[in-house]
Scaffold this active site. Structure first.
Site, PDB file in Angstrom:
ATOM      1  N   GLN A  15      48.505  48.652  42.672  1.00 58.34           N
ATOM      2  CA  GLN A  15      48.606  47.267  41.948  1.00 58.34           C
ATOM      3  C   GLN A  15      47.455  47.191  41.180  1.00 58.34           C
ATOM      4  O   GLN A  15      46.500  47.395  41.059  1.00 58.34           O
ATOM      5  CB  GLN A  15      49.113  46.473  43.224  1.00 58.34           C
ATOM      6  CG  GLN A  15      47.911  46.094  44.234  1.00 58.34           C
ATOM      7  CD  GLN A  15      48.149  45.437  45.418  1.00 58.34           C
ATOM      8  OE1 GLN A  15      49.326  44.969  45.739  1.00 58.34           O
ATOM      9  NE2 GLN A  15      47.084  44.778  46.022  1.00 58.34           N
ATOM     10  N   GLY A  16      47.748  45.669  40.533  1.00 59.65           N
ATOM     11  CA  GLY A  16      46.448  45.129  40.024  1.00 59.65           C
ATOM     12  C   GLY A  16      46.082  45.838  38.865  1.00 59.65           C
ATOM     13  O   GLY A  16      46.777  46.449  38.001  1.00 59.65           O
ATOM     14  N   ARG A 146      29.899  35.028  47.522  1.00 63.34           N
ATOM     15  CA  ARG A 146      30.184  36.343  47.329  1.00 63.34           C
ATOM     16  C   ARG A 146      28.814  37.191  47.544  1.00 63.34           C
ATOM     17  O   ARG A 146      28.544  38.273  46.817  1.00 63.34           O
ATOM     18  CB  ARG A 146      30.579  36.560  45.896  1.00 63.34           C
ATOM     19  CG  ARG A 146      31.825  36.043  45.543  1.00 63.34           C
ATOM     20  CD  ARG A 146      33.084  36.662  46.057  1.00 63.34           C
ATOM     21  NE  ARG A 146      34.160  36.297  45.858  1.00 63.34           N
ATOM     22  CZ  ARG A 146      35.055  35.226  46.646  1.00 63.34           C
ATOM     23  NH1 ARG A 146      34.317  34.777  47.698  1.00 63.34           N
ATOM     24  NH2 ARG A 146      36.139  34.649  46.123  1.00 63.34           N
ATOM     25  N   TYR A 149      29.864  40.882  48.353  1.00 64.00           N
ATOM     26  CA  TYR A 149      30.467  41.578  47.141  1.00 64.00           C
ATOM     27  C   TYR A 149      29.579  41.468  46.054  1.00 64.00           C
ATOM     28  O   TYR A 149      29.643  42.647  45.223  1.00 64.00           O
ATOM     29  CB  TYR A 149      31.652  40.644  46.988  1.00 64.00           C
ATOM     30  CG  TYR A 149      32.683  40.966  45.845  1.00 64.00           C
ATOM     31  CD1 TYR A 149      33.141  42.132  45.904  1.00 64.00           C
ATOM     32  CD2 TYR A 149      32.832  40.595  44.463  1.00 64.00           C
ATOM     33  CE1 TYR A 149      34.097  42.709  44.765  1.00 64.00           C
ATOM     34  CE2 TYR A 149      33.679  40.866  43.669  1.00 64.00           C
ATOM     35  CZ  TYR A 149      34.511  41.835  43.816  1.00 64.00           C
ATOM     36  OH  TYR A 149      35.419  42.239  42.839  1.00 64.00           O
ATOM     37  N   LYS A 153      28.837  45.087  44.335  1.00 56.28           N
ATOM     38  CA  LYS A 153      29.327  45.397  42.590  1.00 56.28           C
ATOM     39  C   LYS A 153      27.975  45.753  41.823  1.00 56.28           C
ATOM     40  O   LYS A 153      28.123  46.107  40.794  1.00 56.28           O
ATOM     41  CB  LYS A 153      29.831  44.283  42.471  1.00 56.28           C
ATOM     42  CG  LYS A 153      31.529  44.348  43.231  1.00 56.28           C
ATOM     43  CD  LYS A 153      32.219  45.531  42.601  1.00 56.28           C
ATOM     44  CE  LYS A 153      33.725  45.424  43.095  1.00 56.28           C
ATOM     45  NZ  LYS A 153      34.437  46.645  42.693  1.00 56.28           N
ATOM     46  N   VAL A 182      40.683  37.893  37.958  1.00 50.10           N
ATOM     47  CA  VAL A 182      41.885  38.522  37.223  1.00 50.10           C
ATOM     48  C   VAL A 182      43.179  38.263  38.356  1.00 50.10           C
ATOM     49  O   VAL A 182      43.168  38.321  39.700  1.00 50.10           O
ATOM     50  CB  VAL A 182      41.942  40.049  37.207  1.00 50.10           C
ATOM     51  CG1 VAL A 182      43.183  40.715  36.524  1.00 50.10           C
ATOM     52  CG2 VAL A 182      40.635  40.298  36.478  1.00 50.10           C
ATOM     53  N   PRO A 185      47.571  40.923  43.233  1.00 49.98           N
ATOM     54  CA  PRO A 185      48.003  40.495  44.467  1.00 49.98           C
ATOM     55  C   PRO A 185      46.891  40.172  45.375  1.00 49.98           C
ATOM     56  O   PRO A 185      47.122  39.291  46.195  1.00 49.98           O
ATOM     57  CB  PRO A 185      48.793  41.862  44.906  1.00 49.98           C
ATOM     58  CG  PRO A 185      49.250  42.294  43.528  1.00 49.98           C
ATOM     59  CD  PRO A 185      48.156  42.071  42.628  1.00 49.98           C
ATOM     60  N   ARG A 190      43.725  36.168  48.743  1.00 47.63           N
ATOM     61  CA  ARG A 190      42.393  35.338  48.969  1.00 47.63           C
ATOM     62  C   ARG A 190      42.651  33.927  48.748  1.00 47.63           C
ATOM     63  O   ARG A 190      42.092  33.142  49.466  1.00 47.63           O
ATOM     64  CB  ARG A 190      41.326  35.712  47.982  1.00 47.63           C
ATOM     65  CG  ARG A 190      40.720  37.048  48.168  1.00 47.63           C
ATOM     66  CD  ARG A 190      39.536  37.423  47.301  1.00 47.63           C
ATOM     67  NE  ARG A 190      39.551  37.595  46.081  1.00 47.63           N
ATOM     68  CZ  ARG A 190      40.067  38.707  45.231  1.00 47.63           C
ATOM     69  NH1 ARG A 190      40.458  39.534  46.111  1.00 47.63           N
ATOM     70  NH2 ARG A 190      39.892  38.367  44.032  1.00 47.63           N
TER      71      ARG A 190
END
Ligand code: NAD
Length: 247
Positions: A15-16, A146, A149, A153, A182, A185, A190
């Site tokens: 997905q995505g 974040r 994350y 990243k 973006v 799903p 979130r």
């Protein structure tokens, strides 16, 4: 047909952004190995002749090695799998840090380690291949809540530059992409955990200077470009595609 004759492996293609990229690569003539840990999501590719689906958990090193060994050829690797942890450094746990680094960074180490020997053997041993790693706008810009994350990243950019530097003379390129928010799903998931999801969505949109979220199909053309020979002189770069978030 910018990817005619190329074979691509994509992780998290169920997905995505991964799915949008698989469809875009296939439309450009690539043979695409679309993989995802959730095999059900891959059913959506049924009937598409140049998309081959394989269930693959990128946290499973042996499975990665098997999928890559079984591919008839390998020219492009798009490491798309990743997970967004929400919270500050004060809320982060060791377990969450470990999980996110395993999924967002170590999985790329494993797929690249398995894919590179094949790419180096391409072109009669002269080497040829393009690796594209999914980073994020939070790799380059501090964003509240974040912590894990952002750290993981950002590591993707260092990992990508390091691979690019080591193999720059051997025909294999490695770049990273850094999308803004973006509408996928997992973003909706979130958003759904907030007490007021409509308000939460408004806040995500408010972070975007263009006043809107990206759609996954707007990220895919950058991935196709980096996969194609049009970007033959580009390696070790990280590309922001973020609707102006890092202006
Ligand atoms: P998504 O999060 O909606 O879907 C992720 C897919 O990853 C799912 O199909 C899921 O089954 C798969 N997946 C999860 N764990 C896996 C594993 N262990 N092995 C293989 N597949 C696994 O998709 P998305 O939002 O497009 O995110 C894709 C990537 O893009 C992630 O790395 C994410 O961090 C990054 N990204 C997303 C955004 C965004 O706003 N959506 C922004 C920047 C970067």
């Amino acid at each position: 047909m910018r990817l005619q004759g190329k074979t691509a492996l994509i992780t998290a293609a169920g997905q995505g952004i991964g799915k949008a990229s698989a469809l875009a690569m296939a439309a450009e003539g690539a043979q695409v190995w679309a993989t995802d840990v959730n095999a059900k999501l891959l059913d959506g590719y049924a009937g598409m002749p140049n998309i081959h689906t394989v269930a693959l958990d990128v946290l499973d090193k042996a499975a990665i090695r098997k999928v890559i060994a079984d591919m008839p050829a390998l020219d492009v690797l798009f490491n798309c799998a990743g997970f967004v942890h929400a919270g500050t450094v004060l809320q982060a746990t060791d377990e969450e840090w470990e999980f996110a680094f395993n999924l967002n960074v170590r999985s790329q180490f494993w797929t690249i380690q398995a894919a590179l020997p094949r790419m180096l053997a391409n072109n009669g041993g002269k080497g040829s291949g393009s690796i594209i790693n999914m980073a994020s706008v939070v790799s380059v810009k501090g964003v509240p809540n974040r912590f894990i994350y952002g750290a993981s990243k950002a590591a993707v950019i260092g990992l990508s530059k390091s691979v690019a530097a080591d193999f720059v003379t051997q025909g294999v390129r490695c770049n990273a992409v850094c999308p803004g928010t973006v509408d996928t799903p997992s973003l909706q998931e979130r958003i759904n955990v907030y007490e007021d999801p409509a308000e939460a969505r408004k806040n995500f949109v408010a972070r975007q200077p263009m006043g809107r979220l990206a759609q996954a199909h707007e990220i895919a053309p950058l991935v196709v470009f980096l996969a194609s020979d049009e970007s033959a002189f580009i390696t070790g770069q990280s590309y922001s595609i973020d609707g102006g978030m890092t202006i």
